[in-house]
Write a protein that holds these residues in place. Structure first.
Motif, PDB file in Angstrom:
ATOM      1  N   ASP A  46      -0.451  11.712   5.899  1.00 41.98           N
ATOM      2  CA  ASP A  46      -1.687  12.264   6.395  1.00 41.98           C
ATOM      3  C   ASP A  46      -0.522  13.621   5.937  1.00 41.98           C
ATOM      4  O   ASP A  46       0.380  12.968   5.582  1.00 41.98           O
ATOM      5  N   VAL A  80      -0.297   2.216  10.836  1.00 43.50           N
ATOM      6  CA  VAL A  80      -0.863   1.360  10.543  1.00 43.50           C
ATOM      7  C   VAL A  80      -1.341  -0.352  10.602  1.00 43.50           C
ATOM      8  O   VAL A  80      -1.545  -0.194  11.514  1.00 43.50           O
ATOM      9  N   ASP A 127       0.940  -1.194   0.009  1.00 41.79           N
ATOM     10  CA  ASP A 127       0.107   0.117   0.315  1.00 41.79           C
ATOM     11  C   ASP A 127       0.756   1.173   0.262  1.00 41.79           C
ATOM     12  O   ASP A 127       0.713   2.398  -0.687  1.00 41.79           O
ATOM     13  N   GLU A 128       2.153   1.167   0.593  1.00 45.50           N
ATOM     14  CA  GLU A 128       3.340   2.184   0.774  1.00 45.50           C
ATOM     15  C   GLU A 128       3.655   2.679  -0.758  1.00 45.50           C
ATOM     16  O   GLU A 128       3.556   3.728  -1.305  1.00 45.50           O
ATOM     17  N   PHE A 152       2.949   2.572   7.108  1.00 41.23           N
ATOM     18  CA  PHE A 152       2.161   3.924   7.338  1.00 41.23           C
ATOM     19  C   PHE A 152       1.830   4.001   6.788  1.00 41.23           C
ATOM     20  O   PHE A 152       1.453   3.703   5.506  1.00 41.23           O
ATOM     21  N   ARG A 153       0.438   5.645   7.024  1.00 40.39           N
ATOM     22  CA  ARG A 153      -0.157   5.752   5.960  1.00 40.39           C
ATOM     23  C   ARG A 153       0.301   7.034   6.299  1.00 40.39           C
ATOM     24  O   ARG A 153       0.580   8.569   7.022  1.00 40.39           O
ATOM     25  N   MET A 208       0.826   3.749  -3.037  1.00 45.03           N
ATOM     26  CA  MET A 208       0.536   5.258  -2.458  1.00 45.03           C
ATOM     27  C   MET A 208       2.080   6.832  -3.368  1.00 45.03           C
ATOM     28  O   MET A 208       1.584   7.160  -3.446  1.00 45.03           O
ATOM     29  N   LEU A 218       8.171   8.295   5.101  1.00 43.15           N
ATOM     30  CA  LEU A 218       8.275   6.982   5.073  1.00 43.15           C
ATOM     31  C   LEU A 218       9.549   6.581   5.883  1.00 43.15           C
ATOM     32  O   LEU A 218       9.643   5.458   6.722  1.00 43.15           O
TER      33      LEU A 218
END
Length: 209
Positions: A159, A166, A112-113, A156-157, A116, A132
């Motif tokens: 913001d 996460v 997912d990282e 992580f996500r 992104m 990150l």
């Protein structure tokens, strides 16, 4: 705030102090050990190293957690108090061209990282990658396992102004047990401090050598 060792403030239990200073190979770890001595006070034992090189105090002095990092000419020292074996880590990375950033993320980050990062315009990708990376490094350094633990195992996500834990796998987990703070180091560096435990107030100082 620029300070000397004589100005080291008291460290409250709900605080983490982060010191930024200049790094040079000639001085090596002397600025870090000097700051550490100011916090530990007289009678502190010698610093010992864990299996993967993490510095810490043994025994009762282990309630004082600390870590340090340097990149280019910038260095950071982080310190906080908690239970014996308090886990804290810090990482700083100089902003410089990294043409293989997306390739590295594909190999070492969580899927997912990587997705992104791939979705971002190239002009924004480097700083997102480093946000990150510094968060991951800070957690892995705090835990003491180092990069061998696996960057993909702490996900992580991003913001707008924060890095949000996460999913943390294995002994480091759960992600909810950790606090992460992205540090404002100006345009030339990115940094993060991580600790296991409840929310802390982060205070940043400059150590004038």
């Amino acid at each position: 705030m620029t300070s000397t060792l004589a100005d080291v403030p008291p460290l409250a239990d709900d605080e983490i102090h982060v010191w930024q200073t200049a790094w040079s190979a000639d001085r090596g770890e002397l600025p870090f050990t000097s700051l550490l001595a100011a916090y530990a006070g007289p009678g502190a034992p010698a610093v010992v190293r864990g299996e993967h090189g993490k510095p810490h105090f043994p025994g009762a002095f282990g309630s004082l957690g600390f870590n340090w990092s340097h990149s280019g000419e910038r260095a950071l020292f982080a310190v906080g108090r908690g239970r014996e074996g308090f886990e804290i880590g810090v990482d700083v990375e100089r902003v410089r061209p990294r043409p293989r950033a997306l390739e590295l993320a594909t190999r070492f980050f969580a899927p997912d990282e990587t997705a992104m990062l791939a979705s971002l315009p190239e002009a924004l990708r480097l700083r997102a990658f480093l946000r990150l990376w510094t968060a991951k490094e800070a957690v892995l350094k705090a835990n003491g396992g180092g990069l061998s633990y696996g960057l993909h195992r702490v996900a992580f996500r991003l913001d707008d102004a924060s890095v949000v834990p996460v999913a943390f796998e294995g002994e480091i987990g759960p992600a909810s047990a950790w606090g992460i703070d992205a540090l404002d180091m100006g345009d030339d560096c990115l940094a993060a401090v991580a600790w296991r435990g409840s929310e802390r107030r982060i205070r940043v100082f400059t150590y004038a050598l």
